[in-house]
Motif scaffolding. Sequence first.
Motif, PDB file in Angstrom:
ATOM      1  N   GLY A  54       6.914   5.887   2.154  1.00  0.00           N
ATOM      2  CA  GLY A  54       6.804   6.254   0.972  1.00  0.00           C
ATOM      3  C   GLY A  54       6.106   4.446   0.562  1.00  0.00           C
ATOM      4  N   LEU A  55       6.537   3.291   1.171  1.00  0.00           N
ATOM      5  CA  LEU A  55       5.447   1.878   1.746  1.00  0.00           C
ATOM      6  C   LEU A  55       3.661   3.021   1.289  1.00  0.00           C
ATOM      7  CD1 LEU A  55       7.138  -0.583   3.684  1.00  0.00           C
ATOM      8  CD2 LEU A  55       7.209  -0.215   0.838  1.00  0.00           C
ATOM      9  N   MET A  56       3.386   3.455   1.717  1.00  0.00           N
ATOM     10  CA  MET A  56       1.815   3.714   2.256  1.00  0.00           C
ATOM     11  C   MET A  56       1.311   4.099   0.614  1.00  0.00           C
ATOM     12  SD  MET A  56       1.248   4.267   6.689  1.00  0.00           S
ATOM     13  CE  MET A  56       2.128   5.236   7.036  1.00  0.00           C
ATOM     14  N   THR A  57       2.568   5.173   0.592  1.00  0.00           N
ATOM     15  CA  THR A  57       2.030   6.300  -0.970  1.00  0.00           C
ATOM     16  C   THR A  57       2.110   5.386  -2.203  1.00  0.00           C
ATOM     17  OG1 THR A  57       3.205   8.207   0.578  1.00  0.00           O
ATOM     18  CG2 THR A  57       2.610   7.830  -2.213  1.00  0.00           C
ATOM     19  N   ALA A  58       2.953   4.262  -2.183  1.00  0.00           N
ATOM     20  CA  ALA A  58       2.890   2.945  -2.799  1.00  0.00           C
ATOM     21  C   ALA A  58       1.528   2.395  -2.813  1.00  0.00           C
ATOM     22  CB  ALA A  58       4.067   2.909  -3.154  1.00  0.00           C
ATOM     23  N   GLN A  59       1.164   1.724  -2.194  1.00  0.00           N
ATOM     24  CA  GLN A  59      -0.073   1.406  -1.515  1.00  0.00           C
ATOM     25  C   GLN A  59      -1.530   1.791  -2.060  1.00  0.00           C
ATOM     26  OE1 GLN A  59       0.512   0.334   2.257  1.00  0.00           O
ATOM     27  NE2 GLN A  59       1.892  -1.865   1.570  1.00  0.00           N
ATOM     28  N   GLY A  60      -0.997   3.272  -1.518  1.00  0.00           N
ATOM     29  CA  GLY A  60      -2.203   4.339  -2.119  1.00  0.00           C
ATOM     30  C   GLY A  60      -2.599   3.834  -3.236  1.00  0.00           C
ATOM     31  N   LEU A  61      -1.418   4.688  -3.718  1.00  0.00           N
ATOM     32  CA  LEU A  61      -1.688   5.130  -5.712  1.00  0.00           C
ATOM     33  C   LEU A  61      -2.116   3.503  -5.816  1.00  0.00           C
ATOM     34  CD1 LEU A  61       1.660   6.976  -6.088  1.00  0.00           C
ATOM     35  CD2 LEU A  61      -0.565   7.623  -5.943  1.00  0.00           C
ATOM     36  N   GLY A  62      -1.084   2.111  -6.233  1.00  0.00           N
ATOM     37  CA  GLY A  62      -1.556   1.411  -6.540  1.00  0.00           C
ATOM     38  C   GLY A  62      -3.609   0.958  -6.005  1.00  0.00           C
ATOM     39  N   MET A  63      -3.496   1.556  -5.630  1.00  0.00           N
ATOM     40  CA  MET A  63      -5.321   1.234  -5.830  1.00  0.00           C
ATOM     41  C   MET A  63      -5.970   2.216  -5.619  1.00  0.00           C
ATOM     42  SD  MET A  63      -6.316  -1.617  -3.186  1.00  0.00           S
ATOM     43  CE  MET A  63      -5.369  -2.542  -2.158  1.00  0.00           C
ATOM     44  N   ALA A  64      -5.173   3.304  -6.109  1.00  0.00           N
ATOM     45  CA  ALA A  64      -5.934   4.909  -6.806  1.00  0.00           C
ATOM     46  C   ALA A  64      -5.590   4.046  -7.862  1.00  0.00           C
ATOM     47  CB  ALA A  64      -5.588   5.714  -6.568  1.00  0.00           C
ATOM     48  N   VAL A  65      -5.155   3.615  -8.672  1.00  0.00           N
ATOM     49  CA  VAL A  65      -5.056   2.652  -9.714  1.00  0.00           C
ATOM     50  C   VAL A  65      -5.627   1.695 -10.052  1.00  0.00           C
ATOM     51  CG1 VAL A  65      -3.361   1.845 -12.150  1.00  0.00           C
ATOM     52  CG2 VAL A  65      -2.201   3.838 -10.539  1.00  0.00           C
ATOM     53  N   ALA A  66      -6.152   0.756  -9.670  1.00  0.00           N
ATOM     54  CA  ALA A  66      -6.473  -0.180  -9.590  1.00  0.00           C
ATOM     55  C   ALA A  66      -7.895  -0.460  -9.508  1.00  0.00           C
ATOM     56  CB  ALA A  66      -6.736  -1.485  -8.429  1.00  0.00           C
ATOM     57  N   GLY A  67      -8.315   0.893  -9.102  1.00  0.00           N
ATOM     58  CA  GLY A  67      -9.741   1.596  -9.057  1.00  0.00           C
ATOM     59  C   GLY A  67     -10.253   1.886 -10.111  1.00  0.00           C
ATOM     60  N   ALA A  68      -9.050   3.132 -10.601  1.00  0.00           N
ATOM     61  CA  ALA A  68      -9.454   3.406 -11.902  1.00  0.00           C
ATOM     62  C   ALA A  68      -9.365   2.415 -13.029  1.00  0.00           C
ATOM     63  CB  ALA A  68      -7.990   4.202 -12.295  1.00  0.00           C
ATOM     64  N   VAL A  69      -8.870   1.518 -13.097  1.00  0.00           N
ATOM     65  CA  VAL A  69      -8.944   0.326 -14.368  1.00  0.00           C
ATOM     66  C   VAL A  69     -10.256  -0.102 -14.338  1.00  0.00           C
ATOM     67  CG1 VAL A  69      -7.561  -1.675 -15.429  1.00  0.00           C
ATOM     68  CG2 VAL A  69      -6.154   0.584 -14.618  1.00  0.00           C
ATOM     69  N   ALA A  70     -10.646  -0.495 -12.887  1.00  0.00           N
ATOM     70  CA  ALA A  70     -11.783  -1.276 -12.054  1.00  0.00           C
ATOM     71  C   ALA A  70     -13.381  -0.057 -13.064  1.00  0.00           C
ATOM     72  CB  ALA A  70     -11.908  -1.543 -11.462  1.00  0.00           C
ATOM     73  N   GLU A  71     -13.060   0.965 -13.669  1.00  0.00           N
ATOM     74  CA  GLU A  71     -14.205   1.315 -14.696  1.00  0.00           C
ATOM     75  C   GLU A  71     -14.171   1.103 -15.355  1.00  0.00           C
ATOM     76  OE1 GLU A  71     -16.469   3.964 -13.343  1.00  0.00           O
ATOM     77  OE2 GLU A  71     -15.125   3.058 -10.581  1.00  0.00           O
ATOM     78  N   PHE A  72     -13.236   0.904 -16.105  1.00  0.00           N
ATOM     79  CA  PHE A  72     -13.569   0.235 -17.707  1.00  0.00           C
ATOM     80  C   PHE A  72     -13.063  -1.643 -17.940  1.00  0.00           C
ATOM     81  CE2 PHE A  72     -11.675   4.154 -16.924  1.00  0.00           C
ATOM     82  CZ  PHE A  72     -11.998   4.977 -17.824  1.00  0.00           C
ATOM     83  N   ALA A  73     -12.507  -2.243 -16.790  1.00  0.00           N
ATOM     84  CA  ALA A  73     -12.436  -3.456 -16.500  1.00  0.00           C
ATOM     85  C   ALA A  73     -13.276  -4.612 -15.675  1.00  0.00           C
ATOM     86  CB  ALA A  73     -10.961  -4.033 -17.038  1.00  0.00           C
ATOM     87  N   PRO A  74     -13.418  -5.798 -15.802  1.00  0.00           N
ATOM     88  CA  PRO A  74     -13.875  -5.950 -14.996  1.00  0.00           C
ATOM     89  C   PRO A  74     -12.945  -6.243 -13.713  1.00  0.00           C
ATOM     90  CG  PRO A  74     -14.193  -8.209 -16.705  1.00  0.00           C
ATOM     91  CD  PRO A  74     -13.269  -6.666 -16.921  1.00  0.00           C
ATOM     92  N   VAL A  75     -13.657  -6.073 -12.216  1.00  0.00           N
ATOM     93  CA  VAL A  75     -13.137  -6.284 -11.269  1.00  0.00           C
ATOM     94  C   VAL A  75     -12.220  -7.340 -10.978  1.00  0.00           C
ATOM     95  CG1 VAL A  75     -13.357  -6.263  -8.618  1.00  0.00           C
ATOM     96  CG2 VAL A  75     -14.622  -4.523 -10.003  1.00  0.00           C
ATOM     97  N   HIS A  76     -12.961  -8.660 -10.666  1.00  0.00           N
ATOM     98  CA  HIS A  76     -12.287 -10.235 -11.157  1.00  0.00           C
ATOM     99  C   HIS A  76     -11.150  -9.451 -11.885  1.00  0.00           C
ATOM    100  CE1 HIS A  76     -14.333 -11.297 -14.526  1.00  0.00           C
ATOM    101  NE2 HIS A  76     -13.602 -11.808 -14.362  1.00  0.00           N
ATOM    102  N   ALA A  77     -11.119  -9.292 -13.019  1.00  0.00           N
ATOM    103  CA  ALA A  77      -9.535  -8.742 -13.645  1.00  0.00           C
ATOM    104  C   ALA A  77      -8.754  -8.333 -13.510  1.00  0.00           C
ATOM    105  CB  ALA A  77     -10.223  -8.989 -15.272  1.00  0.00           C
ATOM    106  N   VAL A  78      -9.177  -6.475 -12.918  1.00  0.00           N
ATOM    107  CA  VAL A  78      -8.328  -6.137 -12.479  1.00  0.00           C
ATOM    108  C   VAL A  78      -7.382  -6.290 -11.108  1.00  0.00           C
ATOM    109  CG1 VAL A  78      -8.411  -3.727 -11.501  1.00  0.00           C
ATOM    110  CG2 VAL A  78      -9.603  -4.350 -13.222  1.00  0.00           C
ATOM    111  N   ALA A  79      -7.980  -7.425  -9.983  1.00  0.00           N
ATOM    112  CA  ALA A  79      -7.636  -8.062  -9.101  1.00  0.00           C
ATOM    113  C   ALA A  79      -6.977  -8.755  -9.383  1.00  0.00           C
ATOM    114  CB  ALA A  79      -8.699  -8.754  -8.070  1.00  0.00           C
ATOM    115  N   ALA A  80      -6.404  -9.863 -10.395  1.00  0.00           N
ATOM    116  CA  ALA A  80      -6.036 -10.985 -10.936  1.00  0.00           C
ATOM    117  C   ALA A  80      -4.945 -10.738 -11.591  1.00  0.00           C
ATOM    118  CB  ALA A  80      -6.389 -11.711 -11.997  1.00  0.00           C
ATOM    119  N   ALA A  81      -5.070  -9.889 -12.790  1.00  0.00           N
ATOM    120  CA  ALA A  81      -3.772  -9.081 -12.518  1.00  0.00           C
ATOM    121  C   ALA A  81      -2.845  -7.929 -12.070  1.00  0.00           C
ATOM    122  CB  ALA A  81      -4.038  -7.551 -14.305  1.00  0.00           C
ATOM    123  N   ALA A  82      -3.190  -7.659 -10.802  1.00  0.00           N
ATOM    124  CA  ALA A  82      -2.572  -6.870  -9.668  1.00  0.00           C
ATOM    125  C   ALA A  82      -2.119  -7.849  -9.388  1.00  0.00           C
ATOM    126  CB  ALA A  82      -3.658  -6.151  -8.833  1.00  0.00           C
TER     127      ALA A  82
END
Length: 111
Positions: A56-84
């Motif tokens: 469960g932890l590994m799945t949640a971490q993987g989904l978090g990275m996938a969501v962050a990557g998808a959001v980073a397609e539309f927002a600056p990476v530094h903003a996505v990392a700070a928001a995460a």
Amino acid sequence: MLPALGYACRPSFGWALALQVLTGCGIAYSLGLDQWFFAAVPDELRGRAMTVLTAGLMTAQGLGMAVAGAVAEFAPVHAVAAAAGGCGALCSLLVALEVRRTVARPVRPEV
């Protein structure tokens, strides 16, 4: 997760590396949480329960990275990392408050 908020300042590579190391060290808190989970599970189910917890932890971490990557397609990476980092810090705070609320405290004898 608080060090990840430093990404809002658009750090250089060296500072970003330091922020990652500090964030990783902070996430190590989960090692101490296993003891509570272990104590709450019956002896005969501990192996299976720890496997489900880890999956469960590994799945949640993987989904978090996938969501962050998808959001980073539309927002600056530094903003996505700070928001995460802010989201992770908020979630950690909420969990800590819930644990404090639900964990029994030892009763002090009246003097």
